[in-house]
Design a protein around this motif. Structure first.
Motif, PDB file in Angstrom:
ATOM      1  N   ALA A  33       0.801  -1.224   0.000  1.00  0.00           N
ATOM      2  CA  ALA A  33       0.000   0.000   0.000  1.00  0.00           C
ATOM      3  C   ALA A  33       0.837   1.279   0.000  1.00  0.00           C
ATOM      4  N   ALA A  34       1.849   1.365   0.849  1.00  0.00           N
ATOM      5  CA  ALA A  34       2.646   2.591   0.948  1.00  0.00           C
ATOM      6  C   ALA A  34       3.376   2.891  -0.354  1.00  0.00           C
ATOM      7  N   GLU A  35       3.968   1.860  -0.961  1.00  0.00           N
ATOM      8  CA  GLU A  35       4.687   2.083  -2.221  1.00  0.00           C
ATOM      9  C   GLU A  35       3.722   2.320  -3.378  1.00  0.00           C
ATOM     10  N   ALA A  36       2.563   1.664  -3.351  1.00  0.00           N
ATOM     11  CA  ALA A  36       1.575   1.874  -4.412  1.00  0.00           C
ATOM     12  C   ALA A  36       1.156   3.341  -4.468  1.00  0.00           C
ATOM     13  N   ALA A  37       1.055   3.985  -3.306  1.00  0.00           N
ATOM     14  CA  ALA A  37       0.635   5.388  -3.254  1.00  0.00           C
ATOM     15  C   ALA A  37       1.610   6.299  -3.988  1.00  0.00           C
ATOM     16  N   LEU A  38       2.872   5.895  -4.100  1.00  0.00           N
ATOM     17  CA  LEU A  38       3.891   6.715  -4.750  1.00  0.00           C
ATOM     18  C   LEU A  38       3.687   6.822  -6.256  1.00  0.00           C
ATOM     19  N   ILE A  39       3.034   5.830  -6.855  1.00  0.00           N
ATOM     20  CA  ILE A  39       2.822   5.844  -8.309  1.00  0.00           C
ATOM     21  C   ILE A  39       1.343   5.859  -8.676  1.00  0.00           C
ATOM     22  N   ASP A  40       0.468   5.887  -7.675  1.00  0.00           N
ATOM     23  CA  ASP A  40      -0.970   5.919  -7.928  1.00  0.00           C
ATOM     24  C   ASP A  40      -1.356   7.194  -8.680  1.00  0.00           C
ATOM     25  N   GLY A  41      -2.117   7.020  -9.756  1.00  0.00           N
ATOM     26  CA  GLY A  41      -2.586   8.163 -10.531  1.00  0.00           C
ATOM     27  C   GLY A  41      -1.593   8.704 -11.540  1.00  0.00           C
ATOM     28  N   ARG A  42      -0.427   8.086 -11.643  1.00  0.00           N
ATOM     29  CA  ARG A  42       0.580   8.539 -12.598  1.00  0.00           C
ATOM     30  C   ARG A  42       0.395   7.833 -13.940  1.00  0.00           C
ATOM     31  N   LEU A  56       8.477  -1.173 -14.834  1.00  0.00           N
ATOM     32  CA  LEU A  56       7.432  -0.292 -15.341  1.00  0.00           C
ATOM     33  C   LEU A  56       7.776   1.135 -14.920  1.00  0.00           C
ATOM     34  N   GLU A  57       7.959   2.016 -15.901  1.00  0.00           N
ATOM     35  CA  GLU A  57       8.349   3.393 -15.619  1.00  0.00           C
ATOM     36  C   GLU A  57       7.120   4.298 -15.590  1.00  0.00           C
ATOM     37  N   PHE A  58       7.103   5.241 -14.627  1.00  0.00           N
ATOM     38  CA  PHE A  58       6.001   6.200 -14.519  1.00  0.00           C
ATOM     39  C   PHE A  58       6.512   7.621 -14.738  1.00  0.00           C
ATOM     40  N   ASP A  59       5.581   8.535 -15.025  1.00  0.00           N
ATOM     41  CA  ASP A  59       5.967   9.874 -15.441  1.00  0.00           C
ATOM     42  C   ASP A  59       6.506  10.757 -14.320  1.00  0.00           C
ATOM     43  N   ASN A  60       6.591  10.255 -13.102  1.00  0.00           N
ATOM     44  CA  ASN A  60       7.186  11.016 -12.010  1.00  0.00           C
ATOM     45  C   ASN A  60       8.608  10.549 -11.683  1.00  0.00           C
ATOM     46  N   GLY A  61       9.187   9.751 -12.612  1.00  0.00           N
ATOM     47  CA  GLY A  61      10.556   9.299 -12.434  1.00  0.00           C
ATOM     48  C   GLY A  61      10.710   8.058 -11.583  1.00  0.00           C
ATOM     49  N   LEU A  62       9.611   7.473 -11.147  1.00  0.00           N
ATOM     50  CA  LEU A  62       9.671   6.255 -10.346  1.00  0.00           C
ATOM     51  C   LEU A  62       9.378   5.030 -11.213  1.00  0.00           C
ATOM     52  N   TRP A  63       9.873   3.903 -10.748  1.00  0.00           N
ATOM     53  CA  TRP A  63       9.721   2.647 -11.474  1.00  0.00           C
ATOM     54  C   TRP A  63       9.148   1.584 -10.550  1.00  0.00           C
ATOM     55  N   LEU A  64       8.329   0.700 -11.105  1.00  0.00           N
ATOM     56  CA  LEU A  64       7.874  -0.481 -10.387  1.00  0.00           C
ATOM     57  C   LEU A  64       8.693  -1.661 -10.889  1.00  0.00           C
ATOM     58  N   ARG A  65       9.488  -2.256  -9.986  1.00  0.00           N
ATOM     59  CA  ARG A  65      10.289  -3.432 -10.337  1.00  0.00           C
ATOM     60  C   ARG A  65       9.586  -4.680  -9.836  1.00  0.00           C
ATOM     61  N   CYS A 164       8.502  -6.882  -5.463  1.00  0.00           N
ATOM     62  CA  CYS A 164       7.561  -5.882  -5.973  1.00  0.00           C
ATOM     63  C   CYS A 164       7.880  -4.600  -5.223  1.00  0.00           C
ATOM     64  N   GLN A 165       8.585  -3.679  -5.869  1.00  0.00           N
ATOM     65  CA  GLN A 165       9.018  -2.488  -5.174  1.00  0.00           C
ATOM     66  C   GLN A 165       9.061  -1.283  -6.107  1.00  0.00           C
ATOM     67  N   VAL A 166       8.839  -0.109  -5.538  1.00  0.00           N
ATOM     68  CA  VAL A 166       8.940   1.140  -6.269  1.00  0.00           C
ATOM     69  C   VAL A 166      10.342   1.696  -6.022  1.00  0.00           C
ATOM     70  N   ILE A 167      11.054   2.010  -7.094  1.00  0.00           N
ATOM     71  CA  ILE A 167      12.423   2.503  -6.999  1.00  0.00           C
ATOM     72  C   ILE A 167      12.584   3.727  -7.881  1.00  0.00           C
ATOM     73  N   ASP A 168      13.622   4.525  -7.615  1.00  0.00           N
ATOM     74  CA  ASP A 168      13.862   5.694  -8.455  1.00  0.00           C
ATOM     75  C   ASP A 168      14.673   5.284  -9.683  1.00  0.00           C
ATOM     76  N   SER A 169      14.851   6.226 -10.600  1.00  0.00           N
ATOM     77  CA  SER A 169      15.505   5.914 -11.867  1.00  0.00           C
ATOM     78  C   SER A 169      16.959   5.493 -11.680  1.00  0.00           C
ATOM     79  N   GLU A 170      17.632   6.083 -10.692  1.00  0.00           N
ATOM     80  CA  GLU A 170      19.023   5.726 -10.442  1.00  0.00           C
ATOM     81  C   GLU A 170      19.132   4.286  -9.956  1.00  0.00           C
ATOM     82  N   THR A 171      18.231   3.892  -9.070  1.00  0.00           N
ATOM     83  CA  THR A 171      18.236   2.517  -8.576  1.00  0.00           C
ATOM     84  C   THR A 171      17.874   1.541  -9.688  1.00  0.00           C
TER      85      THR A 171
END
Length: 324
Positions: A33-42, A56-65, A164-171
């Protein structure tokens, strides 16, 4: 565990039905839930596979691995793209022509002819199953859904992944850089040479080196067994005893088999089949492989019983005569 071809096909599904669309991301199970909120609606910007992992890349620079692992699977529903290769039962699969292109049941390239989305369900992991029966959209989550990705027309539910994790582009870039080459992503003689050098630089058995995702990406238990048999290579041979020529050929054969897997959705590892034998193999795994899951059965070439042993906690299948 899903091997490279399955993950590439899942990425294709996301590119066809989610990329470019705003996605609601939730965790019905609650664990994400906490990580999903970071990319929800993007908006999903890209979907790519490298070996057994998907990003999976999202438009706020975060990725779902996502790494499906042994038990993970995606369940798609809604107006989704479903190609003919998913309907593998009943021998309705296509066949190779003389140029080696894998065709679907209408004689078309299955990737290039995926067509417009239609209302359906699709379960994707090591195998693919379709159900186009009527249902309400979006369907209620079933079971322990770690992550749900929902657009106006399609939904994807993830169950049981190893990661299943949300990571930034550098990671994301760092994770991808740590993975070995993937023939669907990396190409060229320099890549072939780098893989061949890596495979032949250690005393570790070649049967273990092919499964090392930092050396080459996407190879699992099935492809490992089949690649070694096709090369007539003993799985216990130390990597530094494998000729460079043989190691280069292993990379080229992996590229060949992975391409077939991505196109057909099946781990077809036998070449030069008649149209009838191709259809039979596509309908039944027992007719699709040289040695995998054939322990105790006669080798298709020499008649020696196929052996099965455990190598680093994974089952290894090989022919003691052809691969002596």
């Amino acid at each position: 565990m899903p091997e490279g071809h399955s993950v590439h096909r899942i990425a294709l599904q996301f590119r066809g039905n989610f990329v470019g669309k705003r996605v609601a991301v939730t965790s019905p199970q609650g664990r994400f839930a906490a990580e999903a909120a970071l990319i929800d609606g993007r908006t999903m910007a890209d979907a790519r596979a490298v070996g057994k992992q998907m990003f999976l890349e999202f438009d706020n620079g975060l990725w779902l691995r996502v790494h499906l692992g042994i038990y993970g699977a995606w369940d798609f529903a809604g107006e989704i793209t479903v190609d003919d290769t998913i309907r593998s039962s009943g021998g309705r699969m296509g066949q190779t022509n003389q140029r080696g292109t894998v065709l679907d049941s209408r004689g078309e390239d299955s990737i290039a002819s995926m067509g417009a989305p239609r209302r359906a369900r699709l379960w994707m992991s090591e195998s693919e199953k379709e159900d186009d029966s009527a249902f309400v959209f979006p369907p209620e989550p079933v079971g322990a859904v770690r992550a749900r990705l929902l657009t106006d027309t399609a939904v994807a539910d993830l169950r049981g992944p190893t990661a299943c994790q949300v990571i930034d582009s550098e990671t994301a870039a760092s994770v991808i850089a740590g993975l070995g080459p993937d023939p669907e992503v990396d190409d060229g003689p320099e890549v072939e040479e780098a893989v061949a050098r890596a495979l032949t630089s250690k005393k570790t058995p070649i049967g273990l080196l092919l499964m090392d995702q930092s050396i080459v990406s996407g190879i699992g238990n099935v492809y490992r067994a089949e690649l070694l048999y096709r090369a007539r290579l003993n799985p216990h041979t130390p990597g530094n005893k494998v000729p460079l020529k043989t190691a280069r050929a292993l990379w080229r054969d992996w590229a060949h088999l992975l391409d077939i897997g991505v196109r057909t959705g099946q781990m077809m590892t036998m070449d030069d089949l008649t149209p009838d034998d191709w259809a039979k193999a596509m309908a039944s795994r027992e007719d699709r492989h040289w040695v995998y899951k054939r322990e105790g059965l006669p080798c298709r070439v020499c008649g020696t019983h196929i052996a099965m042993e455990v190598m680093a906690a994974r089952k290894l299948y090989w022919c003691p005569y052809c691969q002596a």
